[in-house]
Write a protein that holds these residues in place. Sequence first.
Motif, PDB file in Angstrom:
ATOM      1  N   PHE A   1       5.693  39.953 -20.269  1.00  0.00           N
ATOM      2  CA  PHE A   1       6.536  39.510 -21.400  1.00  0.00           C
ATOM      3  C   PHE A   1       6.815  38.019 -21.236  1.00  0.00           C
ATOM      4  CE2 PHE A   1       7.394  44.012 -20.705  1.00  0.00           C
ATOM      5  CZ  PHE A   1       7.317  44.540 -21.983  1.00  0.00           C
ATOM      6  N   PRO A   2       5.840  37.162 -21.552  1.00  0.00           N
ATOM      7  CA  PRO A   2       6.021  35.729 -21.281  1.00  0.00           C
ATOM      8  C   PRO A   2       7.041  35.034 -22.192  1.00  0.00           C
ATOM      9  CG  PRO A   2       3.863  36.151 -22.271  1.00  0.00           C
ATOM     10  CD  PRO A   2       4.505  37.477 -22.069  1.00  0.00           C
ATOM     11  N   ARG A   3       7.355  35.653 -23.340  1.00  0.00           N
ATOM     12  CA  ARG A   3       8.321  35.015 -24.249  1.00  0.00           C
ATOM     13  C   ARG A   3       9.721  35.089 -23.667  1.00  0.00           C
ATOM     14  NH1 ARG A   3       9.392  37.118 -29.326  1.00  0.00           N
ATOM     15  NH2 ARG A   3       8.633  39.137 -28.641  1.00  0.00           N
ATOM     16  N   LYS A   4      10.566  34.111 -24.028  1.00  0.00           N
ATOM     17  CA  LYS A   4      11.950  34.134 -23.557  1.00  0.00           C
ATOM     18  C   LYS A   4      12.706  35.263 -24.247  1.00  0.00           C
ATOM     19  CE  LYS A   4      15.869  31.188 -22.490  1.00  0.00           C
ATOM     20  NZ  LYS A   4      16.204  32.123 -21.395  1.00  0.00           N
ATOM     21  N   LEU A   5      13.364  36.113 -23.447  1.00  0.00           N
ATOM     22  CA  LEU A   5      14.079  37.258 -24.014  1.00  0.00           C
ATOM     23  C   LEU A   5      15.572  37.120 -23.755  1.00  0.00           C
ATOM     24  CD1 LEU A   5      11.708  40.094 -22.658  1.00  0.00           C
ATOM     25  CD2 LEU A   5      11.751  39.198 -24.988  1.00  0.00           C
ATOM     26  N   ASP A   6      16.379  37.667 -24.657  1.00  0.00           N
ATOM     27  CA  ASP A   6      17.829  37.680 -24.399  1.00  0.00           C
ATOM     28  C   ASP A   6      18.124  38.729 -23.325  1.00  0.00           C
ATOM     29  OD1 ASP A   6      17.887  40.211 -25.617  1.00  0.00           O
ATOM     30  OD2 ASP A   6      18.469  39.393 -27.565  1.00  0.00           O
ATOM     31  N   ALA A   7      19.379  38.773 -22.851  1.00  0.00           N
ATOM     32  CA  ALA A   7      19.732  39.613 -21.700  1.00  0.00           C
ATOM     33  C   ALA A   7      19.365  41.081 -21.923  1.00  0.00           C
ATOM     34  CB  ALA A   7      21.217  39.471 -21.391  1.00  0.00           C
ATOM     35  N   LEU A   8      19.651  41.603 -23.105  1.00  0.00           N
ATOM     36  CA  LEU A   8      19.372  43.017 -23.371  1.00  0.00           C
ATOM     37  C   LEU A   8      17.871  43.285 -23.353  1.00  0.00           C
ATOM     38  CD1 LEU A   8      20.092  45.941 -24.278  1.00  0.00           C
ATOM     39  CD2 LEU A   8      20.017  45.098 -26.633  1.00  0.00           C
ATOM     40  N   ASN A   9      17.123  42.458 -24.088  1.00  0.00           N
ATOM     41  CA  ASN A   9      15.681  42.695 -24.173  1.00  0.00           C
ATOM     42  C   ASN A   9      14.968  42.456 -22.847  1.00  0.00           C
ATOM     43  OD1 ASN A   9      14.974  43.655 -26.879  1.00  0.00           O
ATOM     44  ND2 ASN A   9      16.067  41.817 -27.494  1.00  0.00           N
TER      45      ASN A   9
END
Length: 321
Positions: A276-284
């Motif tokens: 998951f190289p994209r920046k994710l928020d804490a939940l995701n």
Amino acid sequence: MKNFKLSNGITHIPLELPWTSPGFVNVYLIEDSDGYIMIDCGVNGEKYFSLLKNYLKEENIELNEIKLLIGTHMHSDHIGLSDSLRNEGIPFALYKNSVDFLNEYNDWSLRFKDLFIYSKKEGAPKSFLSDIQSITTPTYAGKVKKPDVLLDEGKIKNINRDLSVIFTPGHDQSEISIHDSKSKVIFSGDHILPRITPFIPTIDSESNLLNDFIISLEKIENIEHETIAPGHGKIINEPHKRIRQMILHHQRRSEKIVELLGNKKLTGWEITNLLFPRKLDALNLRLAFQETLAHLKYLENKKVLKHNIEKYNSWEVIKKA
Ligand SMILES: [Zn+2]
């Protein structure tokens, strides 16, 4: 969201959720000779209870005509409102193993305790660990007490309509699907969804819920049915095609993990970041990590990967001779 028309005495109510994706949970009412059986009920809260009562009124269904509420699984969007309905005298049913998870449902610090320990071993950074530690039980989960009825697989007792329980763990450890023989509909909760594949968690170092999930999908494939009525989104009219797509999705993701690992030794955390190289928020980010770990466990079990237990656990591909 509009409600869809189902025949054979089945009413569908799309009930709002406090978030946008998914924005609704599907509540179903199945007509029996002396009342209704309700499947799932939405999140806890006065607002959602009022909405539900209004929708029932529009369908000419009185609360006292509902003789059983069945929760498909122990997530707040499906059973958060159960206690309010029980206060109206409606008995509540969950799968029999639900009693083992009631404390975790009601107290999210317990729910994520094992994940915290496991995440640390799998190389998760301090920021992620403190995010897990700061999770508290949301009010929309409500309080869920021991159910009045503990369901087992097979025909549901004390009702006239021929409804049976299929134990389908994977997305949740106590998830069930309900088969209605009259309409040939399977109410799948979040086990089978039309557009997205449900999140498969890792709870601790022992669980292998992806394996359970695949077995549960195959179980549904083998039962004669024409339609799947899911917990979110639209009716699934080509259930077998959808089940195959979901199995394929997980196969591809597993293959991707093996490809990303190559000859390297990586922690679960490092693999998550590659996958998951994209920046994710804490939940995701937490969901992505938990699901990656579920895949790693699955592949270890299939003897594709080896788990090296060290200070920080690492994973590697088992070389074929
Ligand atoms: Zn759900």
